[in-house]
Design an enzyme around this catalytic site. Structure first.
Site, PDB file in Angstrom:
ATOM      1  CG  HIS A  61      -1.742  -1.142   1.441  1.00 53.33           C
ATOM      2  ND1 HIS A  61      -1.983  -1.699   2.671  1.00 53.33           N
ATOM      3  CD2 HIS A  61      -2.439  -1.900   0.557  1.00 53.33           C
ATOM      4  CE1 HIS A  61      -2.776  -2.743   2.548  1.00 53.33           C
ATOM      5  NE2 HIS A  61      -3.068  -2.892   1.267  1.00 53.33           N
ATOM      6  CE  LYS A  71       2.122   3.858   5.472  1.00 56.26           C
ATOM      7  NZ  LYS A  71       1.561   2.690   4.807  1.00 56.26           N
ATOM      8  CE1 TYR A 131       0.487   2.605   9.249  1.00 55.83           C
ATOM      9  CE2 TYR A 131       0.385   0.451  10.289  1.00 55.83           C
ATOM     10  CZ  TYR A 131      -0.166   1.419   9.479  1.00 55.83           C
ATOM     11  OH  TYR A 131      -1.389   1.205   8.900  1.00 55.83           O
ATOM     12  CG  ASP A 169      -4.276  -5.881   0.453  1.00 57.07           C
ATOM     13  OD1 ASP A 169      -4.579  -4.714   0.135  1.00 57.07           O
ATOM     14  OD2 ASP A 169      -3.792  -6.172   1.564  1.00 57.07           O
TER      15      ASP A 169
END
Length: 180
Positions: A61, A71, A131, A169
């Site tokens: 992603h 991130k 994260y 996904d």
């Protein structure tokens, strides 16, 4: 804290100094000054956490445009095979990937710069993944790349039929068709 560059331009791996004794352990999991002192000036605005079972694959992603996110990822419990893909056409490492095992034991953290796709395969039941993001989630800017794209040639270490993925996904485009 030890900082190592990865083979992908702009991404680094943080390896904290862990202090252990008969009571357990202590380490600094985040210190903005360490980033700034190493030319990595990020203003993290959101923390996310997920819990997953062994075999779950989340990704690959990214968010594009002004809503792109850097991130700082880590594992609190369990372990993952963490994978990043450079989606920046002007980058010298465009289209290349890097993978590393992040675990409760090693306590490493991976900095995923803006313009990278990110995903991870859960290696143990009840894995908790955490994260920090330097931009807020923006649904309309969300994009992705198919985890099994043969052009990326990512070895996830498990057969595709053993993986647990979301419907979303499984329908992501291939790298060559990605909306960058």
């Amino acid at each position: 804290m030890k900082i190592e560059k990865t083979p992908l331009e702009g991404s680094v791996l943080f390896k904290p100094k862990v202090f252990e004794d008969h009571r357990g352990y202590f380490f600094e999991s985040f210190k903005a000054k360490v980033l700034v002192d190493n030319g990595l000036d990020f203003d993290f605005v959101q923390d996310n956490e997920s819990k997953s079972q062994k075999g779950v694959l989340r990704g690959l992603h990214y968010q594009k445009g002004p809503h792109a996110q850097a991130k700082l990822v880590r594992v609190i419990a369990g372990s993952v095979l963490d994978v990043i893909v450079d989606m920046r056409p002007a980058s010298s490492t465009f289209g290349e990937h890097f993978k590393v095992i992040l675990s409760e034991q090693n306590k490493w953290q991976l900095l995923v710069p803006r313009g990278f796709a990110h995903g991870f395969l859960v290696l143990e039941d009840n894995t908790i993944f955490s994260y920090k993001c330097d931009n807020y989630y923006h649904k309309e800017s969300e994009r992705g790349v198919l985890f099994s794209d043969e052009d990326l040639n990512i070895d996830w270490g498990m057969t595709n039929d053993a993986l647990i993925l979301s419907e979303k996904d499984l329908l992501l485009p291939k790298f060559k068709d990605a909306d960058i």
